[in-house]
Each structure stands twice: as C-alpha cells, then as structure tokens.
Write a protein that holds these residues in place. Structure first.
Motif, PDB file in Angstrom:
ATOM      1  N   ALA A  43      44.539  38.106  45.924  1.00  0.00           N
ATOM      2  CA  ALA A  43      44.940  37.571  44.515  1.00  0.00           C
ATOM      3  C   ALA A  43      45.446  38.845  43.914  1.00  0.00           C
ATOM      4  O   ALA A  43      45.416  39.916  44.184  1.00  0.00           O
ATOM      5  N   PRO A  44      46.462  38.486  42.831  1.00  0.00           N
ATOM      6  CA  PRO A  44      46.981  39.768  41.908  1.00  0.00           C
ATOM      7  C   PRO A  44      45.611  40.490  41.352  1.00  0.00           C
ATOM      8  O   PRO A  44      44.636  40.084  41.054  1.00  0.00           O
ATOM      9  N   ARG A  45      46.114  41.723  41.195  1.00  0.00           N
ATOM     10  CA  ARG A  45      44.981  42.758  40.844  1.00  0.00           C
ATOM     11  C   ARG A  45      44.962  43.178  39.435  1.00  0.00           C
ATOM     12  O   ARG A  45      46.323  43.097  38.767  1.00  0.00           O
ATOM     13  N   LEU A  46      43.984  43.349  38.692  1.00  0.00           N
ATOM     14  CA  LEU A  46      43.910  43.712  37.402  1.00  0.00           C
ATOM     15  C   LEU A  46      43.168  45.041  37.268  1.00  0.00           C
ATOM     16  O   LEU A  46      42.487  45.615  38.151  1.00  0.00           O
ATOM     17  N   GLU A 135      48.341  31.077  38.401  1.00  0.00           N
ATOM     18  CA  GLU A 135      47.583  30.896  37.125  1.00  0.00           C
ATOM     19  C   GLU A 135      47.746  31.858  36.466  1.00  0.00           C
ATOM     20  O   GLU A 135      46.673  32.546  37.017  1.00  0.00           O
ATOM     21  N   GLY A 136      48.460  32.242  35.580  1.00  0.00           N
ATOM     22  CA  GLY A 136      48.298  33.710  34.805  1.00  0.00           C
ATOM     23  C   GLY A 136      48.341  34.961  35.752  1.00  0.00           C
ATOM     24  O   GLY A 136      49.019  35.016  36.367  1.00  0.00           O
ATOM     25  N   GLY A 143      44.852  21.060  42.381  1.00  0.00           N
ATOM     26  CA  GLY A 143      44.314  19.813  42.036  1.00  0.00           C
ATOM     27  C   GLY A 143      42.803  20.179  41.834  1.00  0.00           C
ATOM     28  O   GLY A 143      42.052  19.147  41.873  1.00  0.00           O
ATOM     29  N   GLY A 144      42.319  21.313  41.400  1.00  0.00           N
ATOM     30  CA  GLY A 144      40.935  21.539  41.092  1.00  0.00           C
ATOM     31  C   GLY A 144      40.607  22.536  40.075  1.00  0.00           C
ATOM     32  O   GLY A 144      41.599  23.073  39.300  1.00  0.00           O
ATOM     33  N   GLU A 145      39.342  22.983  39.720  1.00  0.00           N
ATOM     34  CA  GLU A 145      39.163  23.805  38.612  1.00  0.00           C
ATOM     35  C   GLU A 145      38.943  25.147  39.073  1.00  0.00           C
ATOM     36  O   GLU A 145      38.941  26.280  38.158  1.00  0.00           O
ATOM     37  N   LEU A 146      38.864  25.350  40.411  1.00  0.00           N
ATOM     38  CA  LEU A 146      38.312  26.860  40.807  1.00  0.00           C
ATOM     39  C   LEU A 146      39.386  27.930  40.471  1.00  0.00           C
ATOM     40  O   LEU A 146      40.335  27.682  40.821  1.00  0.00           O
ATOM     41  N   ARG A 147      39.194  29.072  39.846  1.00  0.00           N
ATOM     42  CA  ARG A 147      40.046  30.245  39.696  1.00  0.00           C
ATOM     43  C   ARG A 147      39.459  31.363  40.266  1.00  0.00           C
ATOM     44  O   ARG A 147      38.320  31.478  40.626  1.00  0.00           O
ATOM     45  N   ALA A 148      40.338  32.177  40.738  1.00  0.00           N
ATOM     46  CA  ALA A 148      39.881  33.574  41.542  1.00  0.00           C
ATOM     47  C   ALA A 148      40.958  34.666  41.109  1.00  0.00           C
ATOM     48  O   ALA A 148      42.082  34.378  41.089  1.00  0.00           O
ATOM     49  N   ALA A 149      40.322  35.850  41.015  1.00  0.00           N
ATOM     50  CA  ALA A 149      41.201  37.024  40.910  1.00  0.00           C
ATOM     51  C   ALA A 149      40.669  38.090  41.612  1.00  0.00           C
ATOM     52  O   ALA A 149      39.426  38.346  41.339  1.00  0.00           O
ATOM     53  N   PHE A 150      41.487  39.261  41.915  1.00  0.00           N
ATOM     54  CA  PHE A 150      40.874  40.426  42.451  1.00  0.00           C
ATOM     55  C   PHE A 150      41.471  41.721  41.646  1.00  0.00           C
ATOM     56  O   PHE A 150      42.790  41.640  41.407  1.00  0.00           O
ATOM     57  N   ALA A 151      40.507  42.426  40.753  1.00  0.00           N
ATOM     58  CA  ALA A 151      40.955  43.484  40.106  1.00  0.00           C
ATOM     59  C   ALA A 151      41.697  44.384  41.119  1.00  0.00           C
ATOM     60  O   ALA A 151      42.538  45.197  40.757  1.00  0.00           O
ATOM     61  N   ALA A 164      41.783  33.719  32.043  1.00  0.00           N
ATOM     62  CA  ALA A 164      42.338  34.355  30.732  1.00  0.00           C
ATOM     63  C   ALA A 164      41.105  34.591  29.939  1.00  0.00           C
ATOM     64  O   ALA A 164      41.258  35.413  28.834  1.00  0.00           O
ATOM     65  N   LEU A 165      40.046  33.839  29.860  1.00  0.00           N
ATOM     66  CA  LEU A 165      38.680  34.020  29.035  1.00  0.00           C
ATOM     67  C   LEU A 165      38.003  35.076  29.619  1.00  0.00           C
ATOM     68  O   LEU A 165      37.072  35.487  28.621  1.00  0.00           O
TER      69      LEU A 165
END
Length: 315
Positions: A43-46, A135-136, A143-151, A164-165
């Motif tokens: 995932a995109p990094r933060l 997403e952001g 089709g679902g609610e799961l979100r994931a991101a990698f800093a 974003a929360l």
C-alpha cells in the motif's frame, strides 16, 4: 518535536494474498483476522512520529484496546482466526513486533502494528488487483469495508472505517488509553484496557444504577516467563479514593466472574486463592499467581467460543 520518518523503498512484494470474503468479527477476533489478511499486501506509504506506542495511533473513543507482543499475537491468531485462515494468520502474525488494536460495540475497529512488512510496488500491484481499489492514502477492499495502508516497511494500519480518520494521529499521536496511574503495566506481553469498564460490568453490583456509579478504567497485563506461564496483574483506576473504597467490591466481583467463566475449576481456584489485592488512593490492584500455558490456552479457547457464539446469535 516528534521525529518524522519516511519509509524506504522497501522490498518488492514476493506474492499477494487475495481477499476472499468478509470477516464480520466485531471484537478482537475481527481485528486479528483482518490484520493478518493485509500484512502481506502492499500500500502507499505514510509519514509517522517515531518512538510512539502504536496504541497512541488509535482513536481515543473506542470501547476496548489490546496490545500484544509477537509471541502473544501468534497465540491470539491461533485461537481467534477463522478456521480456514489460521495457517495464513499465523504466518502473518509472525511479522508483527507489536500489535495495537481497538474496537467498539458498533462494529468499528482500528489496528496499528510495528513489524516487518513488504511495502514495494504498491500502486502497480494493488491497482491491478480487482479485490482492492485506491481510497485516499491507502486501499479499500472492493465491495467491502476493509481498509489498509503501510506507512513504510515497519508500520501497517488496518480499519473498517476510512483511514483518513486514523492518519492524522500518525504525526500527532493521541494520549494512550492506558491511565498514567497504571503506566507500569505497559511492559506486559499482552495488555487489555477497558476505558469505561463500569458499562461493561453494569449490574455486577446487584443493581444497574449502582454499578453505573462505579466508574473506573480496567487495565490488565499478562507477563510470560521462559516456561510459557503467565502472571496476571490488573489495575482498576477509579476517579478518586472514595470511589475506590466504595466500589472495590465491584472490581473483586468482576475478577471472580471472569476467572470462573474462563478457567477450569482447578486453575480457577488456584488463581482466586492466590490473588493479592491492594488499594492505594484511587487505584485498586490485584496480582494473580502464574497460570501454565495449557490453562491459558484453554481460557482463550473458551473466550473465542464465546465470541463465535455471540456472532451466530447476532447474524
């Protein structure tokens, strides 16, 4: 000023695990299974503040929090992961150094984990995967609610609400849900915190309104020795000394009920007979004798069965 870190390019992802269904656990089981599913994704990094307890990245208004070491994350994954995903959950949990998760009774959850996670070629790989969409600053299950991101290759985020929360707290972490009066428990291999424990224990004092007046935070830590035995230490943090004196009985009754529900009679009797209680001002503490690994795993099995039964009733 908190140190700001930007992830290195990281290693390319050797393989991707597809999302093959929606996990519906609303409590710790859900967060563990979902976290396991995303640990081998990209995932995109933060950017994030360095040297921060991952609990501080979570929302301050959740109903309970859990923090675990790698060894205890593996044990939790073994008991709470869906049966068809257990092997994958254990493989993913082995990447974790420290897991922090929180959940609410409304079904929302957040998780942040330090560890060793693949983080390269995120845009190309996930953009080509029909199971995910951008997403952001992260990714969302199609089709679902799961979100994931990698800093970066060290920090992973997971939630079933918009990331974003969560992301503003990466650079401006919030206060820990662990009260400062019980900060010594932060070193436990497994830490469980219920900020508004009086709502969870409502009615244990004999009347709902009486229990509701017994406002306190419950923090419980387990410490593992070389033989796999676990010693339990718990702190009940009341608003003031008077509340602690009046409602210490609620804390004792809560412990009694939990031990009787989770442990077999032999182990339960040993724990309750060896409980050492102290009260210092607004703080009530209890320390339980060590319980062996077999008894502990049996307790987790009973707890997992309770969660699964509650899910069946709610569906």
């Amino acid at each position: 000023m908190a140190e700001r870190q930007r992830g290195d390019e990281g290693r390319d992802c050797g393989r991707r695990m597809p999302w093959t269904g929606r996990t519906r656990r609303r409590k710790a089981a859900l967060a563990l299974a979902v976290l396991a599913l995303t640990l081998t994704s990209c995932a995109p990094r933060l950017r994030y503040a360095g040297g921060v307890d991952p609990l501080s990245f979570l929302s301050p208004n959740l109903d309970f929090y859990l923090s675990s070491s790698r060894a205890e994350t593996l044990v939790l994954a073994e008991h709470f992961a869906d049966a068809g995903r257990q092997a994958f959950a254990l493989e993913a949990a082995a990447r974790v150094e420290r897991l922090a998760l929180g959940a609410g009774d409304d079904g929302r959850f957040e998780a942040a984990a330090y560890g060793s996670f693949p983080a390269g070629r995120a845009n190309a790989l996930l953009a080509a995967d029909p199971g995910w969409k951008r997403e952001g600053e992260g990714w969302r299950e199609s089709g679902g609610e799961l979100r994931a991101a990698f800093a970066d290759a060290r920090l992973a985020l997971v939630s079933n609400r918009p990331l974003a929360l969560m992301t503003p707290r990466l650079l401006e972490p919030g206060p820990s849900p662990l009260p400062s009066a019980a900060s010594d428990l932060s070193g436990g291999d497994l830490l469980f915190i219920v900020p508004d424990a009086y709502t969870v224990l409502s009615g244990l004092a004999g009347a709902a309104e009486e229990a509701g007046a017994a406002r306190f935070t419950l923090a419980t830590a387990w410490y593992v020795d070389g033989a796999g035995s676990r010693e339990t230490r718990a702190a009940f943090v009341f608003p003031d000394g008077r509340s602690a004196r009046v409602y210490e009985a609620v804390a004792r009754l809560a412990l009694y009920g939990a031990v009787r529900a989770l442990f077999d009679p032999v182990a339960g009797d040993a724990l309750l007979e060896g409980a050492a209680w102290t009260r210092e001002g607004a703080l009530v503490r209890v320390r339980l004798p060590p319980v062996d690994d077999a008894a502990w795993r049996g307790a987790l099995g009973r707890l997992a069965a309770t969660f699964r039964a509650s899910e069946v009733r709610s569906d």
